[in-house]
Design an enzyme around this catalytic site. Structure first.
Site, short mmCIF file in Angstrom:
data_model
loop_
_atom_site.label_atom_id
_atom_site.label_comp_id
_atom_site.label_asym_id
_atom_site.label_seq_id
_atom_site.Cartn_x
_atom_site.Cartn_y
_atom_site.Cartn_z
N GLU A 41 -32.79 7.74 -14.89
CA GLU A 41 -33.64 8.47 -15.82
C GLU A 41 -33.82 9.92 -15.35
OE1 GLU A 41 -38.19 7.91 -17.70
OE2 GLU A 41 -37.44 6.60 -16.09
N LYS A 110 -36.74 7.78 -25.33
CA LYS A 110 -37.64 6.76 -24.80
C LYS A 110 -38.83 6.54 -25.74
CE LYS A 110 -39.84 5.57 -20.37
NZ LYS A 110 -40.07 6.05 -18.99
N CYS A 144 -36.13 2.82 -18.66
CA CYS A 144 -37.19 2.43 -17.73
C CYS A 144 -38.24 1.52 -18.37
CB CYS A 144 -37.82 3.69 -17.14
SG CYS A 144 -38.78 3.39 -15.62
#
Length: 262
Positions: A41, A110, A144
């Site tokens: 990330e 995200k 994540c």
């Protein structure tokens, strides 16, 4: 398809240095027969860099995307990389897949931001499932914290994702996600999951490494340690098809009972 997981935090704050790290890793991965290289990330810029996130953010088709497309083409392998994406006034925590011929195949923002740091610096994405076809596999992207929501991974399973790629910045004391949750996600959704982490300390965060690629049998095909490392593992579509045939999770679902979940 052989996949290479680049566990590294690179040089936070320097896209120039991180492109050099990526180029060197791409050369090693290609020499080992990999067709895909995955970074953590926010690898392009660093994660805990404060207001530099907004300063270094680029569009999905920006200069750094062009540079990574050149690296992918020169080494003959696809690349997934994490970066801050600028779109107008908004900045997203994004991951982009670029093919071995330099084509931008997929870009994911995200959707589930973790903690005050991310909510202060990013706008959440709104598209849950982003996929692309790569060498006969359907590759999906999450980032994540997204993978810690079972709904996200199940949505990918129902959409036919074969390999779920998850650039991450997993920090202490949550290493159980890499150690335990990722293999379970792979098993319960019958897919491969590549989870690629940062390492070391950045600002207030201590990243734990432990990057892994788990198979649909819940077994880790490779697992990194706590330092900089490039690890490789194979994605076997024949094994995946056989595992899906033998495991009834998706076919035994009863969606009519799940309305209360939403």
């Amino acid at each position: 398809m052989r996949s290479a997981l680049l566990q590294s935090s690179g040089r936070p704050g320097s896209t120039v240095e991180n492109l050099k790290v990526l180029d060197e890793a791409a050369g090693r991965a290609a020499a080992a027969g990999a067709g895909l290289l995955v970074t953590p990330e926010m690898f392009l810029t660093g994660y805990a860099i404060g207001d530099d996130i907004a300063r270094l953010a680029e569009p999905a088709d920006g200069d750094c995307a062009d540079a990574i497309a050149e690296i992918a083409t020169r080494h003959g392998l696809a690349v997934v990389y994490g970066y801050p994406e600028r779109d107008g006034d908004a900045v997203f925590n994004s991951a982009q897949l670029i093919s071995a011929d330099g084509t931008r195949l997929a870009n994911y923002r995200k959707t589930h931001l973790f903690g005050c740091f991310e909510r202060d610096h990013f706008t959440p994405g709104e598209q849950q499932v982003v996929q692309a076809e790569l060498d006969g596999l359907r590759v999906g992207l999450l980032i994540c914290y997204d993978v810690e929501f079972p709904e996200n991974v199940r949505a990918h399973a129902l959409a036919g994702t074969d390999l779920l790629v998850v650039p991450t910045a997993q920090m202490h004391p949550f290493q159980f996600v890499a150690e335990s949750m990722i293999p379970v996600r792979a098993f319960e959704n019958q897919m491969y999951v590549a989870y690629v982490n940062r390492v070391g300390r950045e600002g207030e965060f201590e990243f734990v490494g432990l990057s892994t690629l788990a198979g649909p049998d819940g077994v880790a095909r490779t697992r990194a340690g706590r330092g900089d490392e490039l690890v490789l593992a194979d994605i076997d579509p024949v094994f995946l098809a056989a595992s899906r045939e033998a495991n009834p999770y998706l076919t035994d679902r009863r969606p009519g009972l799940y309305g209360s979940l939403v």
